[in-house]
Design an enzyme around this catalytic site. Sequence first.
Site, PDB file in Angstrom:
ATOM      1  N   CYS A   1       0.808  -1.229   0.000  1.00 52.31           N
ATOM      2  CA  CYS A   1       0.000   0.000   0.000  1.00 52.31           C
ATOM      3  C   CYS A   1       0.841   1.279   0.000  1.00 52.31           C
ATOM      4  O   CYS A   1       0.429   2.294  -0.552  1.00 52.31           O
ATOM      5  CB  CYS A   1      -1.001   0.002   1.141  1.00 52.31           C
TER       6      CYS A   1
ATOM      7  N   CYS B   1      -3.327  -2.713  -1.060  1.00 47.45           N
ATOM      8  CA  CYS B   1      -2.247  -3.592  -0.608  1.00 47.45           C
ATOM      9  C   CYS B   1      -1.872  -4.663  -1.630  1.00 47.45           C
ATOM     10  O   CYS B   1      -1.171  -5.620  -1.302  1.00 47.45           O
ATOM     11  CB  CYS B   1      -2.625  -4.239   0.718  1.00 47.45           C
TER      12      CYS B   1
ATOM     13  N   LYS C   1      -5.735  -9.072  11.435  1.00 46.72           N
ATOM     14  CA  LYS C   1      -5.686  -7.634  11.178  1.00 46.72           C
ATOM     15  C   LYS C   1      -7.067  -7.180  10.725  1.00 46.72           C
ATOM     16  O   LYS C   1      -7.583  -7.648   9.702  1.00 46.72           O
ATOM     17  CB  LYS C   1      -4.637  -7.334  10.107  1.00 46.72           C
TER      18      LYS C   1
ATOM     19  N   ARG D   1     -10.435  -1.170   2.610  1.00 50.13           N
ATOM     20  CA  ARG D   1      -9.698  -2.424   2.684  1.00 50.13           C
ATOM     21  C   ARG D   1     -10.556  -3.583   3.214  1.00 50.13           C
ATOM     22  O   ARG D   1     -10.029  -4.607   3.632  1.00 50.13           O
ATOM     23  CB  ARG D   1      -8.473  -2.244   3.588  1.00 50.13           C
TER      24      ARG D   1
ATOM     25  N   LYS E   1      -4.140  -6.992  15.638  1.00 49.54           N
ATOM     26  CA  LYS E   1      -4.053  -5.566  15.339  1.00 49.54           C
ATOM     27  C   LYS E   1      -5.415  -5.036  14.890  1.00 49.54           C
ATOM     28  O   LYS E   1      -6.038  -5.679  14.051  1.00 49.54           O
ATOM     29  CB  LYS E   1      -3.025  -5.381  14.222  1.00 49.54           C
TER      30      LYS E   1
ATOM     31  N   TYR F   1       3.950   3.045  19.357  1.00 51.34           N
ATOM     32  CA  TYR F   1       4.599   4.350  19.180  1.00 51.34           C
ATOM     33  C   TYR F   1       4.971   4.943  20.536  1.00 51.34           C
ATOM     34  O   TYR F   1       5.743   5.889  20.601  1.00 51.34           O
ATOM     35  CB  TYR F   1       3.660   5.296  18.411  1.00 51.34           C
TER      36      TYR F   1
HETATM   37  C1  PBG Z   1       0.064  -1.530   5.914  1.00 46.88           C
HETATM   38  C2  PBG Z   1      -0.102  -1.210   7.339  1.00 46.88           C
HETATM   39  C3  PBG Z   1      -1.044  -0.400   7.983  1.00 46.88           C
HETATM   40  C4  PBG Z   1      -0.685  -0.337   9.340  1.00 46.88           C
HETATM   41  C5  PBG Z   1       0.438  -1.146   9.480  1.00 46.88           C
HETATM   42  N1  PBG Z   1       0.764  -1.689   8.249  1.00 46.88           N
HETATM   43  C6  PBG Z   1      -2.159   0.415   7.442  1.00 46.88           C
HETATM   44  C7  PBG Z   1      -3.306  -0.218   6.813  1.00 46.88           C
HETATM   45  O1  PBG Z   1      -3.452  -1.432   6.743  1.00 46.88           O
HETATM   46  O2  PBG Z   1      -4.104   0.554   6.309  1.00 46.88           O
HETATM   47  C8  PBG Z   1      -1.352   0.457  10.406  1.00 46.88           C
HETATM   48  C9  PBG Z   1      -0.511   0.800  11.586  1.00 46.88           C
HETATM   49  C10 PBG Z   1      -1.047   1.864  12.477  1.00 46.88           C
HETATM   50  O3  PBG Z   1      -2.184   2.342  12.324  1.00 46.88           O
HETATM   51  O4  PBG Z   1      -0.305   2.260  13.376  1.00 46.88           O
HETATM   52  N2  PBG Z   1      -0.910  -2.286   5.332  1.00 46.88           N
END
Ligand code: PBG
Length: 348
Positions: free
Chosen positions: A122, A130, A196, A218, A249, A314
């Site tokens: 992405c 992605c 995820k 997505r 996540k 973070y």
């Molecule tokens: C890439 C990715 C994303 C995040 C980590 N890897 C964004 C998404 O899937 O849109 C998000 C991480 C965050 O929000 O801290 N695909």
Amino acid sequence: MNYPTRRPRRLRLNSVIRGMVEENHLEIKNFIYPLFVVEGKEIKKEIPSMPGQHQFSLDKLSYEIQEISKLQIPAVLLFGIPSYKDETGSEAWNPDGIIQKAIKIIKKENPELLVITDVCLCEYTSHGHCGVIEKNGMVNNDKTLDLLAREAVSHADAGADMIAPSDMMDGRVGRIRTELDSRGFQNIPILAYSVKYASAFYGPFREAAESTPQFGDRKGYQMNPANSREAVLESDLDIEEGADILMVKPALAYMDVIQKIKEKFNLPLACYNVSGEYAMVKAAAQKGWIDEKRVVLEILTGLKRAGADLIISYHAKEAAVWLKEGTANLKFEQKPDRSELKPVKIKV
Ligand code: PBG
């Protein structure tokens, strides 16, 4: 008057006793710190929705790596923002691409800092999805797998220690594992973004990584936030395909899922305390509405308690500072205040 015979408060009497019976411990060695690297020079640009987080150009990376190393954070998770994007995201496997160069710089600065790379397209595609887009606007799963495998090998070639696929295509862990193995990278573990969700909490990240989808969303590949049995299915598949570490996540709205996956599977479990979760804490702290240090440590401890072995956050740098301060203070506190231990006199 009936007095209680069981008094859990006895073990909360003072900090020494509380420390002795503490069930979960937050440790710096379990932290993974995300980093955004961009093309260009002299760039250390703060991400507006993520105060304290920056995009770094490669010439500005060394100091940041030194800081992370001094804090004894063991690992970084790298995200690359290329200046050139196209339909297939070909910069993702360019041997001189932004990630590939960043890995080398980090390894030169501190060979012991574990470099984990996010494998996804992405950030590299012009459309921000992605994977490979079909005429009907859908992401083609199997064509995408070939590109992800290429990207993963290219990261390994550049010196990455661990590969973290975050795209949510079916079969990508297996495809990447096979490709890594065939190139002699049998010892590079895969940290799979197994569970995820299609989450609104990624908003600030997309600003940081410049990876907002140009059309649609997505939901055709990331999971529905309403589902939890599906998390077990995804984890099962990733394990079958060769994942070494699982991930859930986002983290905070999904602590039940963290707990479930921890209980079901014997692999180490990571959780990703994502950008939107960070942004909310920062915003409230800036307004003076919460005690930031206590809230952050409470959140991270909560994730440990839920079952996360590793925490991608973070907050990792500031939390590391606070945890170090905590142990420094302990040295002075070793002599407990005896007055706290005196039995409480109860009038009968
Ligand atoms: C890439 C990715 C994303 C995040 C980590 N890897 C964004 C998404 O899937 O849109 C998000 C991480 C965050 O929000 O801290 N695909």
